[in-house]
Enzyme design. Structure first.
Site, short mmCIF file in Angstrom:
data_model
loop_
_atom_site.label_atom_id
_atom_site.label_comp_id
_atom_site.label_asym_id
_atom_site.label_seq_id
_atom_site.Cartn_x
_atom_site.Cartn_y
_atom_site.Cartn_z
CB ILE A 124 -1.03 0.03 1.15
CG1 ILE A 124 -1.69 -1.34 1.13
CG2 ILE A 124 -2.12 1.01 0.90
CD1 ILE A 124 -2.64 -1.43 2.48
N PRO A 125 1.57 1.57 -1.33
CG PRO A 125 2.51 1.34 -3.18
CD PRO A 125 1.42 0.76 -2.38
CG HIS A 126 1.08 5.47 2.47
ND1 HIS A 126 1.28 4.21 2.84
CD2 HIS A 126 1.53 6.27 3.39
CE1 HIS A 126 2.30 4.10 3.89
NE2 HIS A 126 2.24 5.50 4.02
N GLY A 127 0.58 8.53 0.56
CA GLY A 127 1.41 9.63 0.77
C GLY A 127 0.47 10.83 0.39
#
Ligand SMILES: [Zn+2]
Lengths: 173, 111
Positions: free
Chosen positions: A87-90
């Site tokens: 879950i890459p996020h930002g």
């Protein structure tokens, strides 16, 4: 890997008083931001492929900024949280709304996950810097909670169409 | 690679936000170690920025929650003042860094 698979993420402060149900997640997905079969074979390429989708669908204007943010995030530790999920996020100045792109990889991608398992489900969660409704962290938390569940992961792996994917979230409640 | 000054500024702001978000993201259960890596990245970015722009960013950051704000439908989303047409053209070309005439924040055309 710091995700505690047995624990629910019901931290009140993170929820900011927002009650989020799994089915509420469906509003952050869109069919145009879903890839049933990612071409990418590496972590870097998969982030690019999904970032391209954000650009193609006018979620963001330039890929470079979002890629930079996602790659910086990975330097803190892989967003490959184990069990074949990443879950890459930002938050980024380049985005106006909380948005999720979702891609599946048949053969799996080495995401540098702590359990070394190849990643087959990749959710990229983007959010704006100012998120007045405080949706970002609850969305992220809820997503983690849904994929904690083995049965949910299996359903997500089996889902072939966008409708089937959304059904998984609807059914969880 | 990012090279335009505005892109670098945006990347800098995104890094600052990421640094602030670390604890929250950690509580959700993500692996977030070594925030000094972000401080390093921040220094590298700042070095690539022209001095006046870096100074401007830091000054705005002290004054506002966000130094860079998006422009939507020709309005600055920081102060809701309409951006003059000539600035819109320049801003969209991505060649200049433009400050809002109303609030001074750096403008970012997200669409
Ligand atoms: Zn303004």
């Amino acid at each position: 890997m710091q995700v505690v698979w047995s624990k629910q993420n019901n931290n009140n402060r993170l929820n900011h008083g927002v009650t989020m149900q799994s089915k509420d997640l469906t509003e952050y997905f869109s069919e145009n931001l879903f890839v049933a079969n990612l071409k990418a074979k590496t972590k870097a390429k998969s982030l690019e492929e999904l970032s391209d989708l954000f650009v193609a669908n006018k979620v963001i204007r330039t890929k470079g900024i979002v890629l930079e943010m996602l790659n910086q995030r990975e330097t803190l530790g892989s967003t490959g949280i184990g069990k074949g999920v990443a879950i890459p996020h930002g938050r980024t100045t380049a985005a106006l709304d909380v948005t999720i792109a979702f891609g599946k990889s048949k053969n799996g991608i080495d995401f540098d996950s702590v359990d070394k398992e190849l990643v087959k489900l990749i959710f990229v969660v983007l959010a704006p810097p100012q998120d007045d409704n405080n949706r970002y962290l609850p969305v992220l938390g809820k997503l983690v909670e849904v994929v904690h569940d083995k049965a949910n992961r299996e359903k997500l792996l089996q889902a072939k169409t966008f409708e089937e994917l959304m059904q998984v979230f609807e059914e969880v409640g | 690679m990012l090279n335009k000054q505005l892109d670098l500024l945006v990347a800098l702001q995104d890094l600052d936000i990421m640094i602030k978000d670390i604890d929250d993201v950690k509580q959700i259960g993500f692996d977030v170690e070594g925030r000094e890596k972000l401080d390093e990245a921040r220094n590298e970015l700042t070095e690539k920025l022209s001095k006046p722009l870096a100074f401007n960013y830091e000054k705005l950051k002290k004054r506002y929650k966000r130094a860079i704000v998006p422009v939507k439908d020709d309005f600055c989303l920081g102060c809701f003042m309409r951006v003059p047409t000539q600035l819109i053209t320049r801003g969209r070309e991505d060649t200049a860094v433009i400050n809002c005439e109303g609030c001074g924040r750096i403008l970012y055309w997200y669409e």
